[in-house]
Design a protein around this motif. Structure first.
Motif, mmCIF file in Angstrom:
data_model
loop_
_atom_site.group_PDB
_atom_site.id
_atom_site.type_symbol
_atom_site.label_atom_id
_atom_site.label_comp_id
_atom_site.label_asym_id
_atom_site.label_seq_id
_atom_site.Cartn_x
_atom_site.Cartn_y
_atom_site.Cartn_z
ATOM 1 N N UNK A 1 18.893 -24.633 59.640
ATOM 2 C CA UNK A 1 17.685 -24.069 59.030
ATOM 3 C C UNK A 1 16.582 -25.122 59.042
ATOM 4 N N UNK A 2 15.403 -24.751 59.508
ATOM 5 C CA UNK A 2 14.289 -25.700 59.556
ATOM 6 C C UNK A 2 13.079 -25.225 58.778
ATOM 7 N N UNK A 3 13.026 -23.935 58.447
ATOM 8 C CA UNK A 3 11.932 -23.366 57.661
ATOM 9 C C UNK A 3 12.538 -22.359 56.691
ATOM 10 N N UNK A 4 12.020 -22.314 55.467
ATOM 11 C CA UNK A 4 12.502 -21.383 54.452
ATOM 12 C C UNK A 4 11.351 -20.481 54.015
ATOM 13 N N UNK A 5 11.589 -19.189 54.024
ATOM 14 C CA UNK A 5 10.614 -18.193 53.572
ATOM 15 C C UNK A 5 11.162 -17.536 52.313
ATOM 16 N N UNK A 6 10.316 -17.405 51.296
ATOM 17 C CA UNK A 6 10.693 -16.710 50.062
ATOM 18 C C UNK A 6 9.860 -15.449 49.938
ATOM 19 N N UNK A 7 10.529 -14.306 49.864
ATOM 20 C CA UNK A 7 9.833 -13.030 49.742
ATOM 21 C C UNK A 7 10.510 -12.133 48.729
ATOM 22 N N UNK A 8 9.940 -10.959 48.513
ATOM 23 C CA UNK A 8 10.487 -10.021 47.546
ATOM 24 C C UNK A 8 10.664 -8.641 48.153
ATOM 25 N N UNK A 9 11.792 -8.025 47.898
ATOM 26 C CA UNK A 9 12.019 -6.657 48.336
ATOM 27 C C UNK A 9 11.242 -5.695 47.431
ATOM 28 N N UNK A 10 10.930 -4.540 47.967
ATOM 29 C CA UNK A 10 10.257 -3.528 47.173
ATOM 30 C C UNK A 10 8.756 -3.732 47.103
ATOM 31 N N UNK A 11 8.169 -3.360 45.976
ATOM 32 C CA UNK A 11 6.713 -3.304 45.859
ATOM 33 C C UNK A 11 6.067 -4.578 45.342
#
Length: 262
Positions: free
Chosen positions: A49-59
């Motif tokens: 892993x060289x990049x980490x993305x943080x996101x959210x499911x849904x709205x």
């Protein structure tokens, strides 16, 4: 560790951690905080892993604290409240100090602790309909554990205004004051995140980790002899490193460095 509140996907060097409580707008509770701490440590230690993305499911990206958890905390003793706050503080610090560059993929609401999550990431990319709010004072609370990251992300003057006023910020305003680094076109947030991820994948992994550490080391420090010596030591160490030598050789030989083919 099996995650009940997260999803993790890894593809071509990019790990995406999804907050996965869509019915609760990804609001945080003790279980999510524990899982997120573990997940960030795991991807931070993963050499693939060289990049980490943080996101959210849904709205929503994250609407802050879970209401049920807040009701529980209202019954906690001071010691129990402190222990819970320490866990949140450690999770935010784990995200902030992750050796891999981190991208917050923000859509919908990023309120209170959710804004803290975004602040702890290195780069914030937002959908134009996203909204931000440091809402704690409206319910008699204080944005304490998130404050170091919020102040660093938006600056002390802006943090003073928005922490005290609890105003909502549109994505456009958050971008104008520098909190959001990039606004995507409507419906194009994943493409925007991918562009940033690809840019980061072109850099030396060790150089990125050392640059993250360097930023924390130099922020708000006086430019004195100790700082001059420290920064000279950093570049001397990096130039002599395997990655540094490979990068310089690739540049001079007009070829791609080894890590771009990894």
């Amino acid at each position: 560790m099996d995650y009940r509140n997260l999803e993790i996907a890894v593809a071509r060097g990019v790990a995406t951690i999804w907050l996965n409580r869509p019915d609760m707008r990804n609001a945080m509770n003790e279980a999510l905080i524990s899982e997120l701490t573990d997940a960030v440590r795991a991807v931070g230690a993963d050499t693939g892993v060289r990049v980490v993305v943080l996101g959210g499911r849904g709205k929503a990206f994250c609407a802050g604290a879970d209401l049920g958890w807040m009701k529980q905390m209202a019954e906690y003793s001071h010691a129990e409240n402190r222990a819970s706050a320490v866990e949140l503080a450690r999770m935010l610090n784990t995200l902030h100090t992750c050796p891999k560059p981190t991208i917050a993929r923000v859509h919908g609401h990023a309120f209170a602790g959710g804004m803290g999550l975004a602040s702890a990431c290195d780069i914030r990319i937002a959908d134009p309909a996203a909204e931000f709010c440091l809402s704690e004072v409206r319910i008699g609370l204080v944005p304490a554990t998130i404050s170091p990251y919020v102040v660093q992300a938006m600056g002390a003057a802006a943090a003073r205004r928005y922490m005290l006023s609890a105003e909502r910020l549109t994505a456009t305003e958050a971008h104008r004051i520098g909190f959001v680094h990039a606004l995507c076109e409507p419906g194009a947030i994943d493409a925007a995140v991918d562009r940033f991820a690809q840019q980061l994948l072109g850099a030396g992994p060790a150089a990125l980790a050392r640059t993250k550490q360097l930023l924390d080391d130099v922020v708000d420090r006086p430019v004195d002899e100790a700082l001059l010596e420290m920064t000279a030591d950093v570049i001397a160490d990096v130039r002599a490193s395997t990655e540094g030598r490979e990068g310089l050789s690739a540049f001079l030989e007009k070829r791609k460095p080894a890590w771009e083919g990894a």
